[in-house]
Design a protein around this motif. Structure first.
Motif, PDB file in Angstrom:
ATOM      1  N   LYS A 199      41.624  30.154  41.102  1.00  0.00           N
ATOM      2  CA  LYS A 199      40.531  29.179  41.012  1.00  0.00           C
ATOM      3  C   LYS A 199      39.320  29.692  40.254  1.00  0.00           C
ATOM      4  CE  LYS A 199      40.295  28.764  45.492  1.00  0.00           C
ATOM      5  NZ  LYS A 199      39.836  28.294  46.831  1.00  0.00           N
ATOM      6  N   GLY A 200      39.016  30.962  40.384  1.00  0.00           N
ATOM      7  CA  GLY A 200      37.763  31.480  39.857  1.00  0.00           C
ATOM      8  C   GLY A 200      37.912  32.297  38.593  1.00  0.00           C
ATOM      9  N   ASN A 201      36.881  33.099  38.320  1.00  0.00           N
ATOM     10  CA  ASN A 201      36.855  33.957  37.140  1.00  0.00           C
ATOM     11  C   ASN A 201      37.041  35.425  37.467  1.00  0.00           C
ATOM     12  OD1 ASN A 201      36.344  31.984  35.048  1.00  0.00           O
ATOM     13  ND2 ASN A 201      34.283  31.769  35.902  1.00  0.00           N
ATOM     14  N   ASP A 202      37.057  35.771  38.747  1.00  0.00           N
ATOM     15  CA  ASP A 202      37.095  37.168  39.154  1.00  0.00           C
ATOM     16  C   ASP A 202      38.203  37.405  40.167  1.00  0.00           C
ATOM     17  OD1 ASP A 202      34.679  37.956  37.691  1.00  0.00           O
ATOM     18  OD2 ASP A 202      33.626  36.703  39.162  1.00  0.00           O
ATOM     19  N   VAL A 203      38.464  38.674  40.406  1.00  0.00           N
ATOM     20  CA  VAL A 203      39.399  39.050  41.462  1.00  0.00           C
ATOM     21  C   VAL A 203      38.621  39.404  42.723  1.00  0.00           C
ATOM     22  CG1 VAL A 203      41.183  39.882  39.881  1.00  0.00           C
ATOM     23  CG2 VAL A 203      39.436  41.479  40.727  1.00  0.00           C
ATOM     24  N   LEU A 204      39.263  39.212  43.867  1.00  0.00           N
ATOM     25  CA  LEU A 204      38.749  39.722  45.129  1.00  0.00           C
ATOM     26  C   LEU A 204      39.270  41.137  45.260  1.00  0.00           C
ATOM     27  CD1 LEU A 204      37.358  39.316  47.907  1.00  0.00           C
ATOM     28  CD2 LEU A 204      39.573  38.483  48.747  1.00  0.00           C
ATOM     29  N   PRO A 212      40.892  35.757  29.755  1.00  0.00           N
ATOM     30  CA  PRO A 212      42.024  36.073  30.632  1.00  0.00           C
ATOM     31  C   PRO A 212      42.051  35.221  31.898  1.00  0.00           C
ATOM     32  CG  PRO A 212      41.106  38.100  29.761  1.00  0.00           C
ATOM     33  CD  PRO A 212      40.172  36.994  29.342  1.00  0.00           C
ATOM     34  N   ALA A 213      40.881  35.012  32.517  1.00  0.00           N
ATOM     35  CA  ALA A 213      40.845  34.208  33.740  1.00  0.00           C
ATOM     36  C   ALA A 213      41.262  32.768  33.466  1.00  0.00           C
ATOM     37  CB  ALA A 213      39.453  34.254  34.368  1.00  0.00           C
ATOM     38  N   ALA A 214      40.806  32.205  32.343  1.00  0.00           N
ATOM     39  CA  ALA A 214      41.175  30.830  32.000  1.00  0.00           C
ATOM     40  C   ALA A 214      42.669  30.724  31.712  1.00  0.00           C
ATOM     41  CB  ALA A 214      40.367  30.355  30.796  1.00  0.00           C
ATOM     42  N   ALA A 215      43.236  31.727  31.057  1.00  0.00           N
ATOM     43  CA  ALA A 215      44.675  31.719  30.791  1.00  0.00           C
ATOM     44  C   ALA A 215      45.460  31.782  32.098  1.00  0.00           C
ATOM     45  CB  ALA A 215      45.049  32.884  29.883  1.00  0.00           C
ATOM     46  N   LEU A 216      45.005  32.606  33.041  1.00  0.00           N
ATOM     47  CA  LEU A 216      45.675  32.684  34.345  1.00  0.00           C
ATOM     48  C   LEU A 216      45.546  31.367  35.106  1.00  0.00           C
ATOM     49  CD1 LEU A 216      44.627  36.278  35.446  1.00  0.00           C
ATOM     50  CD2 LEU A 216      46.924  35.538  34.779  1.00  0.00           C
ATOM     51  N   ARG A 217      44.386  30.737  35.049  1.00  0.00           N
ATOM     52  CA  ARG A 217      44.227  29.428  35.706  1.00  0.00           C
ATOM     53  C   ARG A 217      45.122  28.384  35.053  1.00  0.00           C
ATOM     54  NH1 ARG A 217      38.718  30.784  35.399  1.00  0.00           N
ATOM     55  NH2 ARG A 217      38.411  29.230  33.741  1.00  0.00           N
ATOM     56  N   ASN A 256      44.804  45.425  36.926  1.00  0.00           N
ATOM     57  CA  ASN A 256      43.963  44.224  36.941  1.00  0.00           C
ATOM     58  C   ASN A 256      44.212  43.404  35.670  1.00  0.00           C
ATOM     59  OD1 ASN A 256      41.960  42.282  36.964  1.00  0.00           O
ATOM     60  ND2 ASN A 256      40.308  43.685  37.515  1.00  0.00           N
ATOM     61  N   PRO A 257      44.877  42.252  35.760  1.00  0.00           N
ATOM     62  CA  PRO A 257      45.185  41.475  34.551  1.00  0.00           C
ATOM     63  C   PRO A 257      43.951  40.900  33.856  1.00  0.00           C
ATOM     64  CG  PRO A 257      45.730  40.222  36.515  1.00  0.00           C
ATOM     65  CD  PRO A 257      45.390  41.608  36.980  1.00  0.00           C
ATOM     66  N   LEU A 258      42.811  40.843  34.539  1.00  0.00           N
ATOM     67  CA  LEU A 258      41.590  40.399  33.868  1.00  0.00           C
ATOM     68  C   LEU A 258      41.094  41.442  32.870  1.00  0.00           C
ATOM     69  CD1 LEU A 258      39.592  38.700  36.764  1.00  0.00           C
ATOM     70  CD2 LEU A 258      41.189  37.671  35.131  1.00  0.00           C
ATOM     71  N   LYS A 259      41.490  42.684  33.093  1.00  0.00           N
ATOM     72  CA  LYS A 259      41.137  43.756  32.155  1.00  0.00           C
ATOM     73  C   LYS A 259      42.233  44.002  31.129  1.00  0.00           C
ATOM     74  CE  LYS A 259      38.061  46.134  35.382  1.00  0.00           C
ATOM     75  NZ  LYS A 259      37.773  47.399  36.129  1.00  0.00           N
ATOM     76  N   ASP A 260      43.470  43.719  31.498  1.00  0.00           N
ATOM     77  CA  ASP A 260      44.605  43.874  30.588  1.00  0.00           C
ATOM     78  C   ASP A 260      45.602  42.756  30.885  1.00  0.00           C
ATOM     79  OD1 ASP A 260      46.744  44.553  29.014  1.00  0.00           O
ATOM     80  OD2 ASP A 260      47.103  46.519  29.930  1.00  0.00           O
ATOM     81  N   ILE A 261      45.508  41.681  30.114  1.00  0.00           N
ATOM     82  CA  ILE A 261      46.327  40.495  30.390  1.00  0.00           C
ATOM     83  C   ILE A 261      47.813  40.774  30.200  1.00  0.00           C
ATOM     84  CG2 ILE A 261      46.265  39.525  28.062  1.00  0.00           C
ATOM     85  CD1 ILE A 261      45.910  37.562  31.378  1.00  0.00           C
TER      86      ILE A 261
END
Length: 472
Positions: free
Chosen positions: A66-71, A400-405, A438-443
Motif C-alpha cells: 500500500k505504501g512507499n516504505d517497508v516496515l 520501485p514502490a510504485a512498481a511493487l504496488r 530490501n527490494p526498494l533499494k534493489d528492485i
C-alpha cells in the motif's frame, strides 16, 4: 508487450474461496470508476477456509503493498501470523498460538504475492519462431496441457500467486485453472479469458494459412464480425468458463496479416463486447497498440489497455478520466528485441516500430497520472522470468514502490480482488512471498524469490531456513 495471435498461440489438495472476477473499478488505485462496471468480489469468509496449522512468518522487513516504505524492525523481526489460510496478525509484535510453526526468513522482505495481469500459460514461444509454429501444429491438446502444468509451477515459484491469463486455446486455461483450484497441481490462482475476441484477419484470428488446410474460426473461437456476433462471442467465452473478456482492438506484433496499429473492430462492435461482458459481470482487457483503436476501446468502457505502444497524451488523458488501467508489458518487447533477427520480416518491422514508441508512451502515462498495473505477456518469453518486468518498469521511470504496488494492490483492484488479496492485511488470503534484502533499494531482488505461500499453503521455501518449534 506484443501478445501472440491465435495463429502463434496455437500438489497437496486444498480448498480456497473462489475469486469472483466481476467487472468493476474497485476502490483503491482507480481514480475515476467506470459507472458501467459491477462490484468486486466480497471479502473471504473465514468459515469457508480449510483448517491448517498456524504459521508465523518472520523477516527483517515487510512491504504491505500500500505504501512507499517497508516496515522494518531494527535488529529484530517483523512477523505475519497465518491461520487457516488467512492473515490474522502482522507487525513488529504479535501474539501467536503456542503450536504455531515459526519460519524465520532472516534478512528478507515479506511482500504480498505478486499478480501478473497479462499471461499466456498455455504457450511458450521460445527462441525459434519457425520451430515453435511447426511444433504447435504437431502437438496434441493433451501434450500442450501437460506443458502448461510446468509453466504454471514456474510462475508460482517466481512469486506470482495470481495471474490473469488473457488468451488460450483448446480450453487449456480453463482446465489449468480448475486443476489448480482443486489442488491437483500447483500454480497461481488464475482468472482466464478462454479465447481472445477479434475480427476476421485481425490479431485474434489465425495467420493467413490456406483455408483448405486450416478451418476458419468463428464466434466460439473468438472471431466475430458485427455487433450481434460479438455479443455472441462474449457469451461463448463465458459459457465455457471465462472470468474475464479479452478483445483485440488493434493489430499486433506477432501476427502476419495485420498492421500493428490498425483498428480492427468498429465502435459498435467494441461497445457490444464491453456491454455484454459487464452485463455478465466480467471485466474487459483490450490488447491495443494503436491510438485510434484505443480511443474507441476506452470510450466503449474497457477496464484495461494492454501494451499501448502508440498512445498519445490526449488518449492517456481519456484513460485517466475514465479510470482505465494501463498494462505496459515491457518484458515481451525486451525479450523479442534481442531475438528480432530470428523473426519473419513483417514481425521485425512491427516490433521495431512499437518498441520505438513504447518508452515515450510510458513516460507520458506516468506524467498524466494514469493508473499503471503490472503485466508481462509471459508466454512470449519463458515462464518464470516474469519479475524482470519490475526492473524494466523502474528503468523507464517508475519508482520501485510504485512498481511493487502495480503488481500487488493495483492489480488486485483491476481484477476485482482487493478484498481478498493484493496487500498484507488482516483478514486477507495469506498470499505472501519473500525476497532477499530490501527490494526498494534493489528492485532486482524480486527476481530471486526464496519463499512462496498461496492462501496459506507453502509452495516454495529456502532449504534449511530457520525454524522454531513454537511461536514467540
Amino acid at each position: 508487450m506484443f501478445a501472440m495471435s491465435a495463429g502463434t498461440i496455437g500438489c497437496a489438495s486444498h480448498a480456497e474461496a473462489a475469486p469472483v472476477a466481476h467487472a468493476t473499478s474497485a476502490a483503491g488505485p482507480r481514480a475515476a470508476p467506470n459507472a458501467r462496471s459491477v462490484p468486486p468480489a466480497a471479502p473471504i469468509d473465514p468459515s469457508s477456509m480449510p483448517k491448517q496449522k498456524p504459521i508465523v512468518l518472520r523477516a527483517a522487513r515487510l512491504f504491505d503493498g500500500k505504501g512507499n516504505d517497508v516496515l522494518e524492525a531494527q535488529g529484530g523481526r517483523v512477523s505475519v501470523l497465518v491461520e487457516n489460510g488467512l492473515i490474522t496478525q502482522l507487525g513488529k509484535s504479535i501474539t501467536a498460538p503456542a503450536d504455531a510453526e515459526v519460519i524465520d526468513l532472516g534478512d528478507s522482505t515479506l511482500l504480498p504475492g505478486f499478480i501478473d495481469a497479462h499471461t499466456h500459460l498455455a504457450v511458450e514461444l521460445g527462441d525459434d519462431y519457425y520451430r515453435y509454429n511447426q511444433e504447435r501444429l504437431l502437438r496434441s491438446p493433451a501434450e500442450n496441457a501437460l506443458l502448461a502444468v510446468g509453466f504454471a509451477k514456474k510462475t508460482l515459484d517466481a512469486g506470482f500467486t495470481t495471474v490473469r491469463d488473457v488468451g488460450s486455446y483448446h480450453y487449456i486455461d480453463v482446465g489449468l485453472r480448475n486443476a489448480i483450484k482443486a489442488g491437483v497441481i500447483q500454480g497461481p490462482r488464475m482468472l482466464v479469458a478462454v479465447h481472445a475476441l477479434g475480427a476476421t484477419g485481425g490479431h485474434a484470428d489465425e495467420d493467413p494459412y490456406p483455408p483448405e488446410l486450416i478451418k476458419e474460426p468463428g464466434p466460439a473461437d473468438g472471431i466475430c464480425n458485427g455487433a450481434d456476433a460479438c455479443r455472441m462471442a462474449v457469451r461463448e467465452q463465458v459459457k465455457y468458463g471465462a472470468d474475464v473478456i479479452k478483445v483485440m482492438s488493434s493489430g499486433g506484433v506477432l501476427s502476419l496479416a495485420d498492421a500493428v496499429d490498425a483498428p480492427q473492430l468498429t465502435p459498435d462492435e467494441l461497445k457490444a463486447i464491453v456491454d455484454e461482458a459487464h452485463r455478465l459481470g466480467k471485466r474487459v482487457a483490450t490488447h491495443c497498440h494503436g491510438d485510434t483503436a484505443a480511443k474507441a476501446a476506452i470510450a466503449a468502457g474497457v477496464d484495461s489497455v494492454e501494451h499501448g505502444s502508440f498512445l498519445k497524451p490526449d488518449t492517456l488523458a481519456m484513460m485517466k478520466a475514465n479510470g482505465t488501467v494501463l498494462i505496459p508489458t515491457f518484458m515481451a518487447a525486451d525479450w523479442l528485441s534481442k531475438r528480432i533477427d530470428k523473426m519473419p520480416p513483417p514481425i521485425q518491422e512491427k516490433e521495431r516500430a512499437a518498441d520505438a514508441a513504447h518508452a515515450q508512451m510510458f513516460k507520458d502515462a506516468l506524467r498524466a497520472g494514469v493508473t499503471i498495473g503490472f503485466g508481462t505477456d509471459a508466454g512470449v518469453f519463458p515462464h518464470g522470468d516474469n519479475a524482470h518486468e519490475f526492473a524494466l518498469m523502474t528503468k523507464a521511470g517508475m519508482s520501485p514502490a510504485a512498481a511493487l504496488r502495480a503488481a500487488t494492490s493495483t492489480n488486485a483492484a483491476l481484477l476485482g480482488l482487493s478484498a481478498q488479496t493484493g496487500t498484507l492485511e488482516k483478514g486477507k488470503l495469506a498470499d505472501v512471498v519473500a525476497v532477499p534484502g530490501n527490494p526498494l533499494k534493489d528492485i532486482t531482488q524480486t527476481e530471486h524469490v526464496t519463499f512462496v505461500m498461496r492462501a496459506g499453503r507453502i509452495s516454495k521455501r529456502p532449504a534449511g531456513e530457520g525454524r522454531a518449534g513454537s511461536a514467540p
